[in-house]
Scaffold this motif. Structure first.
Motif, PDB file in Angstrom:
ATOM      1  N   GLY A  69      -1.819  11.495   4.342  1.00  0.00           N
ATOM      2  CA  GLY A  69      -1.389  10.313   5.090  1.00  0.00           C
ATOM      3  C   GLY A  69      -2.382   9.178   5.090  1.00  0.00           C
ATOM      4  O   GLY A  69      -2.218   8.208   5.847  1.00  0.00           O
ATOM      5  N   MET A  70      -3.420   9.241   4.245  1.00  0.00           N
ATOM      6  CA  MET A  70      -4.456   8.214   4.223  1.00  0.00           C
ATOM      7  C   MET A  70      -4.420   7.433   2.915  1.00  0.00           C
ATOM      8  O   MET A  70      -3.949   7.917   1.901  1.00  0.00           O
ATOM      9  CB  MET A  70      -5.840   8.837   4.425  1.00  0.00           C
ATOM     10  CG  MET A  70      -6.046   9.461   5.789  1.00  0.00           C
ATOM     11  SD  MET A  70      -7.696  10.184   5.991  1.00  0.00           S
ATOM     12  CE  MET A  70      -7.578  11.595   4.885  1.00  0.00           C
ATOM     13  N   GLY A  71      -4.960   6.233   2.957  1.00  0.00           N
ATOM     14  CA  GLY A  71      -5.062   5.391   1.779  1.00  0.00           C
ATOM     15  C   GLY A  71      -5.841   4.140   2.115  1.00  0.00           C
ATOM     16  O   GLY A  71      -6.426   4.016   3.203  1.00  0.00           O
ATOM     17  N   SER A  72      -5.855   3.174   1.199  1.00  0.00           N
ATOM     18  CA  SER A  72      -6.574   1.927   1.440  1.00  0.00           C
ATOM     19  C   SER A  72      -5.967   0.820   0.572  1.00  0.00           C
ATOM     20  O   SER A  72      -5.272   1.091  -0.413  1.00  0.00           O
ATOM     21  CB  SER A  72      -8.066   2.079   1.149  1.00  0.00           C
ATOM     22  OG  SER A  72      -8.283   2.395  -0.218  1.00  0.00           O
ATOM     23  N   PHE A  73      -6.244  -0.392   0.947  1.00  0.00           N
ATOM     24  CA  PHE A  73      -5.823  -1.561   0.185  1.00  0.00           C
ATOM     25  C   PHE A  73      -6.794  -2.694   0.478  1.00  0.00           C
ATOM     26  O   PHE A  73      -7.567  -2.627   1.431  1.00  0.00           O
ATOM     27  CB  PHE A  73      -4.389  -1.979   0.554  1.00  0.00           C
ATOM     28  CG  PHE A  73      -4.218  -2.338   2.004  1.00  0.00           C
ATOM     29  CD1 PHE A  73      -4.389  -3.651   2.444  1.00  0.00           C
ATOM     30  CD2 PHE A  73      -3.884  -1.368   2.939  1.00  0.00           C
ATOM     31  CE1 PHE A  73      -4.240  -3.982   3.784  1.00  0.00           C
ATOM     32  CE2 PHE A  73      -3.728  -1.693   4.285  1.00  0.00           C
ATOM     33  CZ  PHE A  73      -3.911  -2.999   4.705  1.00  0.00           C
ATOM     34  N   SER A  74      -6.755  -3.737  -0.325  1.00  0.00           N
ATOM     35  CA  SER A  74      -7.615  -4.911  -0.120  1.00  0.00           C
ATOM     36  C   SER A  74      -6.758  -6.152   0.055  1.00  0.00           C
ATOM     37  O   SER A  74      -5.715  -6.286  -0.587  1.00  0.00           O
ATOM     38  CB  SER A  74      -8.567  -5.096  -1.305  1.00  0.00           C
ATOM     39  OG  SER A  74      -9.461  -4.015  -1.418  1.00  0.00           O
ATOM     40  N   PHE A  75      -7.195  -7.043   0.922  1.00  0.00           N
ATOM     41  CA  PHE A  75      -6.535  -8.341   1.042  1.00  0.00           C
ATOM     42  C   PHE A  75      -7.493  -9.322   1.698  1.00  0.00           C
ATOM     43  O   PHE A  75      -8.501  -8.925   2.303  1.00  0.00           O
ATOM     44  CB  PHE A  75      -5.204  -8.217   1.796  1.00  0.00           C
ATOM     45  CG  PHE A  75      -5.292  -8.380   3.286  1.00  0.00           C
ATOM     46  CD1 PHE A  75      -4.657  -9.447   3.915  1.00  0.00           C
ATOM     47  CD2 PHE A  75      -5.968  -7.453   4.084  1.00  0.00           C
ATOM     48  CE1 PHE A  75      -4.712  -9.595   5.279  1.00  0.00           C
ATOM     49  CE2 PHE A  75      -6.021  -7.590   5.443  1.00  0.00           C
ATOM     50  CZ  PHE A  75      -5.390  -8.678   6.055  1.00  0.00           C
ATOM     51  N   THR A  76      -7.171 -10.613   1.564  1.00  0.00           N
ATOM     52  CA  THR A  76      -8.013 -11.671   2.120  1.00  0.00           C
ATOM     53  C   THR A  76      -7.275 -12.328   3.278  1.00  0.00           C
ATOM     54  O   THR A  76      -6.320 -13.092   3.074  1.00  0.00           O
ATOM     55  CB  THR A  76      -8.348 -12.722   1.052  1.00  0.00           C
ATOM     56  OG1 THR A  76      -8.922 -12.078  -0.092  1.00  0.00           O
ATOM     57  CG2 THR A  76      -9.326 -13.754   1.602  1.00  0.00           C
ATOM     58  N   PRO A  77      -7.684 -12.053   4.502  1.00  0.00           N
ATOM     59  CA  PRO A  77      -6.998 -12.649   5.652  1.00  0.00           C
ATOM     60  C   PRO A  77      -7.360 -14.124   5.812  1.00  0.00           C
ATOM     61  O   PRO A  77      -8.414 -14.571   5.345  1.00  0.00           O
ATOM     62  CB  PRO A  77      -7.521 -11.824   6.834  1.00  0.00           C
ATOM     63  CG  PRO A  77      -8.870 -11.354   6.394  1.00  0.00           C
ATOM     64  CD  PRO A  77      -8.782 -11.162   4.910  1.00  0.00           C
ATOM     65  N   VAL A  78      -6.497 -14.850   6.468  1.00  0.00           N
ATOM     66  CA  VAL A  78      -6.718 -16.266   6.760  1.00  0.00           C
ATOM     67  C   VAL A  78      -6.942 -16.415   8.255  1.00  0.00           C
ATOM     68  O   VAL A  78      -6.203 -15.841   9.066  1.00  0.00           O
ATOM     69  CB  VAL A  78      -5.517 -17.122   6.304  1.00  0.00           C
ATOM     70  CG1 VAL A  78      -5.725 -18.593   6.664  1.00  0.00           C
ATOM     71  CG2 VAL A  78      -5.290 -16.965   4.808  1.00  0.00           C
ATOM     72  N   SER A  79      -7.969 -17.173   8.627  1.00  0.00           N
ATOM     73  CA  SER A  79      -8.258 -17.391  10.048  1.00  0.00           C
ATOM     74  C   SER A  79      -7.044 -17.973  10.762  1.00  0.00           C
ATOM     75  O   SER A  79      -6.286 -18.778  10.187  1.00  0.00           O
ATOM     76  CB  SER A  79      -9.460 -18.328  10.210  1.00  0.00           C
ATOM     77  OG  SER A  79     -10.616 -17.732   9.676  1.00  0.00           O
ATOM     78  N   PHE A 107       0.835  -1.199   0.000  1.00  0.00           N
ATOM     79  CA  PHE A 107       0.000   0.000   0.000  1.00  0.00           C
ATOM     80  C   PHE A 107       0.871   1.250   0.000  1.00  0.00           C
ATOM     81  O   PHE A 107       2.060   1.211   0.333  1.00  0.00           O
ATOM     82  CB  PHE A 107      -0.941   0.011   1.218  1.00  0.00           C
ATOM     83  CG  PHE A 107      -0.238  -0.057   2.549  1.00  0.00           C
ATOM     84  CD1 PHE A 107       0.205   1.097   3.190  1.00  0.00           C
ATOM     85  CD2 PHE A 107      -0.012  -1.281   3.167  1.00  0.00           C
ATOM     86  CE1 PHE A 107       0.843   1.038   4.409  1.00  0.00           C
ATOM     87  CE2 PHE A 107       0.631  -1.350   4.399  1.00  0.00           C
ATOM     88  CZ  PHE A 107       1.057  -0.183   5.022  1.00  0.00           C
ATOM     89  N   ARG A 108       0.255   2.365  -0.362  1.00  0.00           N
ATOM     90  CA  ARG A 108       0.914   3.663  -0.389  1.00  0.00           C
ATOM     91  C   ARG A 108      -0.135   4.734  -0.077  1.00  0.00           C
ATOM     92  O   ARG A 108      -1.275   4.633  -0.537  1.00  0.00           O
ATOM     93  CB  ARG A 108       1.549   3.922  -1.751  1.00  0.00           C
ATOM     94  CG  ARG A 108       2.307   5.251  -1.855  1.00  0.00           C
ATOM     95  CD  ARG A 108       2.916   5.403  -3.249  1.00  0.00           C
ATOM     96  NE  ARG A 108       3.926   4.385  -3.479  1.00  0.00           N
ATOM     97  CZ  ARG A 108       5.206   4.501  -3.113  1.00  0.00           C
ATOM     98  NH1 ARG A 108       5.610   5.597  -2.482  1.00  0.00           N
ATOM     99  NH2 ARG A 108       6.066   3.538  -3.371  1.00  0.00           N
ATOM    100  N   SER A 109       0.244   5.731   0.714  1.00  0.00           N
ATOM    101  CA  SER A 109      -0.708   6.787   1.070  1.00  0.00           C
ATOM    102  C   SER A 109      -1.025   7.639  -0.148  1.00  0.00           C
ATOM    103  O   SER A 109      -0.185   7.829  -1.045  1.00  0.00           O
ATOM    104  CB  SER A 109      -0.149   7.659   2.193  1.00  0.00           C
ATOM    105  OG  SER A 109       1.063   8.271   1.801  1.00  0.00           O
TER     106      SER A 109
END
Length: 792
Positions: free
Chosen positions: A219-229, A213-215
């Protein structure tokens, strides 16, 4: 025939089941709506915005301000509270300055003098009403101001052990759920309170990178990912100076809900995914302010449901989208901002772009709607000098009411989001809503349908002095005790209160201005075992907003010297002018109104004792003596009143022992007012009223009961007159008295029926000056205008 019968029964059962589901869904939606409406009816929201003349001050300067108090739903001026509380707090939440401001029809104004003892630093200026204290300090108006004291050396910079910035992560909807892709917002803030540009990566417990990710902005930004339990994740971040920070991501839930909002142009698409409810129904509830804008049911198919909401259904400003599960539990929340259509246009500017020293400046102000029609708006104006020390203050009423007031924490450059609507600004706005989402209430409390217990009453008529009374023998709160609070002086200011079950006393004062003593007591002839404590009216709760670290830039040293010299010159040569206050126009009559009879003792032959005066001149009484004590029997037009002594008042303070009254030198008493009838005043019942006023308003030397509480107390702030010298003659223009003002003009009210015109003169300070005009209409339309000119 039996096959047809079985099929018919199956169809009927299916239809009945579907109808049951529909009824159940409708019931859930209706219950949520009913709970929300009930909460709305009992929780009126006030918002406050404060326009200050600037935001950097030195000791000896005056902070000029205008308070706008509006309905939190439609931004219309709200004539509910009549008192605003203003404080300047240091970094440890200690008050440096406190004052009470009169509010009328939703507005008020005042001034704060910066003391010479103040330390260098950033301070929090906050304003709120008594009613707002019920909803927490996060919703008070707060603004950072900087106080610089040239008489005190800046603190020696210590070696920073903590990171140069902090970063936080916010999953869209509220939670990260194993196996479901989530959008995650982040915000990085430096020690100065501003955003930090950075880049980073998300790694799991095996140090495998799963996202980068990069702001974008601030200083704000966003990204997507799929976490694993059962996995753990951390962010490894570096700013532009390669300063590294490692931060854990929020915990991964094994089950739960995730929502994602997409702006499709005319509509908003909201997708909800869950591994906890593969089927069944979920519910989407949306509201803008206190207005319900959408309430829909969605069926979960294969763990997903989708809603489409037309943006035309939403109100302007921030809308809240909340997802409920089948158990009517809120499981996700998301904010969306619909930019308001500007309705108030302010046209303001100087008649020239450049002026010489001590020359007249004319400012014309027009308030108009989109069609150019004049609007009657309540506007305030400040004209101040900008330099390396004092920058342009961009805090304004438009961005605050629409955005800042409904989001958690401080917002850097809030005006940016309303002035820009390109793709970059839209993405920045979405990141802001992801990272600073907030709600004014907790859904769990709303759904309980309980009447909220408000500990702080709105001050409808004036300042409420709060006290607590306890039994000195047991230490327990004393209930049902009648008490009297008076403000000694030539004007009768007496208030009564009866304690509730917790021992609380509320005195509803009216037109109480300035610093004075207050005296609180019971009728010690009846109740003498009680102690009364006066409570502070200022809020003892504080927001978690952290002030930016104060750093003195050596490049501002010259500007600081100029400011310091200017303030010293102003206080030396114009000290009397800046200390002028307006006398408030108030009704000076006593609480009992026009008396039955008034005795001016100078109209009579003077006697040496009060007993003689009473016996010889006052016809509405009969002096008696019983068990060694004097008593007064009140004579009305129907005969003597039963019930004991009347309420005897001396300079607004009750005197329950008549013997003490008769010790007063009658030459110190100017007049006596008599009310010869039973009088009810609040919870108090009096067998007539005898009100004495001394020449000096000093109680005539009467000794107070030792159980009475006497303390200094400040009422409503007196209005200070803004000092602006005039140079309309040659003699004035060539005067050798220096004029180093850096605030050329301030007015809390400049507009009348859409037009306003003001004039003032420049000072001996050359430089660039900025003017700020802002305010709102009676219908809640806010506007702001900036303009500049130079002085050579």
């Amino acid at each position: 025939m039996s096959m047809i019968t079985k099929t018919s029964k199956s169809v009927l059962l299916s239809a009945a089941f579907c109808l049951l589901l529909l009824n159940s869904s409708a019931q859930v939606i209706q219950e949520v709506q009913n709970s929300f409406n009930l909460h709305k009816q009992t929780a009126l929201v006030e918002k406050i915005f404060v326009h200050t003349d600037k935001n950097v001050y030195l000791p000896g300067e005056i902070v000029w301000f205008k308070v706008y108090c509006v309905d939190g739903n439609d931004h219309k001026p709200l004539n509910l509270s009549k008192v605003g509380y203003i404080e300047v707090l240091d970094n440890n939440q200690n008050p440096v300055i406190q004052a009470k401001i009169l509010l009328k029809n939703g507005t008020g104004s005042g001034s704060l003098y910066i003391p010479v003892s103040v330390n260098n630093g950033n301070y929090k200026l906050r304003v709120y009403t008594n009613w707002m204290k019920n909803f927490g300090p996060e919703f008070y108006f707060e603004k950072t101001i900087t106080l610089v004291n040239p008489l005190k050396s800046p603190e020696v910079a210590t070696k920073e052990t903590a990171a140069a910035y902090d970063i936080q992560f916010f999953p869209e909807g509220g939670n990260l759920v194993g196996g479901i892709t989530s959008k995650v917002g982040f915000k990085a803030v430096g020690r100065d309170g501003n955003g930090v540009n950075l880049a980073g990566a998300i790694v799991d417990q095996h140090n495998d990178t799963v996202a980068r990710f990069r702001s974008l902005k601030f200083g704000m930004g966003s990204f997507s990912f799929t976490p694993v339990s059962n996995n753990t994740y951390k962010a490894v971040v570096k700013d532009m100076d390669n300063a590294a920070v490692v931060k854990d991501l929020p915990e991964i839930n094994s089950q739960g809900y995730v929502m994602h909002l997409t702006d499709d142009g005319a509509n908003l698409s909201i997708e909800v995914k869950s591994n906890a409810t593969p089927g069944g129904n979920i519910y989407l509830f949306a509201h803008t302010g206190q207005t319900i804008t959408a309430a829909e049911t969605g069926a979960m198919n294969n763990g997903a449901a989708r809603f489409t909401v037309s943006k035309s259904m939403l109100g302007e400003g921030i809308s809240h989208f909340t997802v409920f599960n089948n158990a009517k539990q809120p499981v996700c929340e998301r904010l969306y901002f619909k930019r308001p259509v500007q309705q108030l246009f302010i046209d303001a500017g100087a008649d020239q772009q450049q002026y010489n020293l001590r020359k007249k400046v004319n400012i014309n102000v027009l308030a108009k709607d989109q069609a150019g029609k004049l609007l009657n708006a309540d506007l305030s104006m400040a004209i101040y000098r900008v330099d390396s020390l004092q920058k342009i203050d961009r805090t304004n009423i438009v961005s605050y009411l629409w955005l800042s007031s409904d989001l958690k924490g401080s917002i850097e450059s809030a005006d940016y989001y309303l002035k820009n609507s390109n793709a970059e600004a839209n993405e920045a706005l979405d990141n802001l809503l992801l990272t600073q989402g907030w709600r004014r209430f907790q859904w769990n409390q709303v759904l309980e349908n309980k009447q909220e217990a408000f500990n702080f009453l709105p001050e409808f008529d004036g300042h409420i002095i709060t006290a607590k009374i306890v039994n000195t023998e047991t230490g327990a709160p004393a209930k049902n005790v009648l008490t009297y609070l008076g403000i000694p002086g030539k004007r009768v200011q007496l208030y009564t209160a009866r304690s509730d079950s917790s021992g609380r006393l509320l005195y509803n004062t009216k037109n109480f201005y300035g610093q004075s003593e207050i005296i609180d007591q019971t009728n010690t002839q009846i109740d003498s075992t009680y102690r009364i404590d006066i409570l502070s009216p200022f809020s003892e709760q504080f927001s978690k907003t952290i002030l930016p670290k104060f750093q003195f830039d050596t490049g501002t040293q010259k500007a600081l010297q100029e400011h310091s010299l200017g303030i010293q010159v102003l206080n030396i040569y114009s000290g009397n002018q800046i200390k002028r206050f307006y006398d408030p126009l108030i009704d000076s009559s006593a609480f009992y109104g026009h008396p039955y009879k008034s005795y001016k003792l100078d109209d009579y032959t003077r006697f040496t004792t009060m007993e003689e005066v009473m016996r010889e001149y006052v016809t509405e009484e009969n002096i008696t003596r019983s068990k060694g004590r004097f008593h007064i029997k009140v004579l009305s037009d129907r005969g003597f009143l039963d019930g004991g002594d009347p309420l005897v008042i001396l300079d607004g303070i009750p005197v329950f022992n008549i013997d003490k009254l008769f010790t007063v030198d009658p030459l110190k008493i100017r007049k006596l007012e008599v009310v010869p009838r039973t009088y009810f005043y609040g919870p108090a019942e009096s067998v007539g009223i005898f009100s004495f006023t001394s020449y000096k308003g000093d109680l005539g030397g009467v000794e107070l009961d030792p159980h009475a509480i006497v303390m200094d107390y400040e009422g409503m702030q007196l209005q200070r007159e803004f000092y602006s010298p005039v140079y309309d003659s040659q003699g004035q223009a060539t005067s050798r008295i220096p004029d180093f003002r850096n605030v050329l003009y301030w007015s809390p009210s400049i507009n009348s029926q859409g037009k306003g015109a003001v004039s003032f003169y420049t000072s001996d300070q050359p430089g660039k000056y900025v003017g700020v005009v802002q305010g709102l209409t009676a219908t809640g339309q806010a506007g702001v205008q900036y303009f500049t000119f130079d002085v050579k």
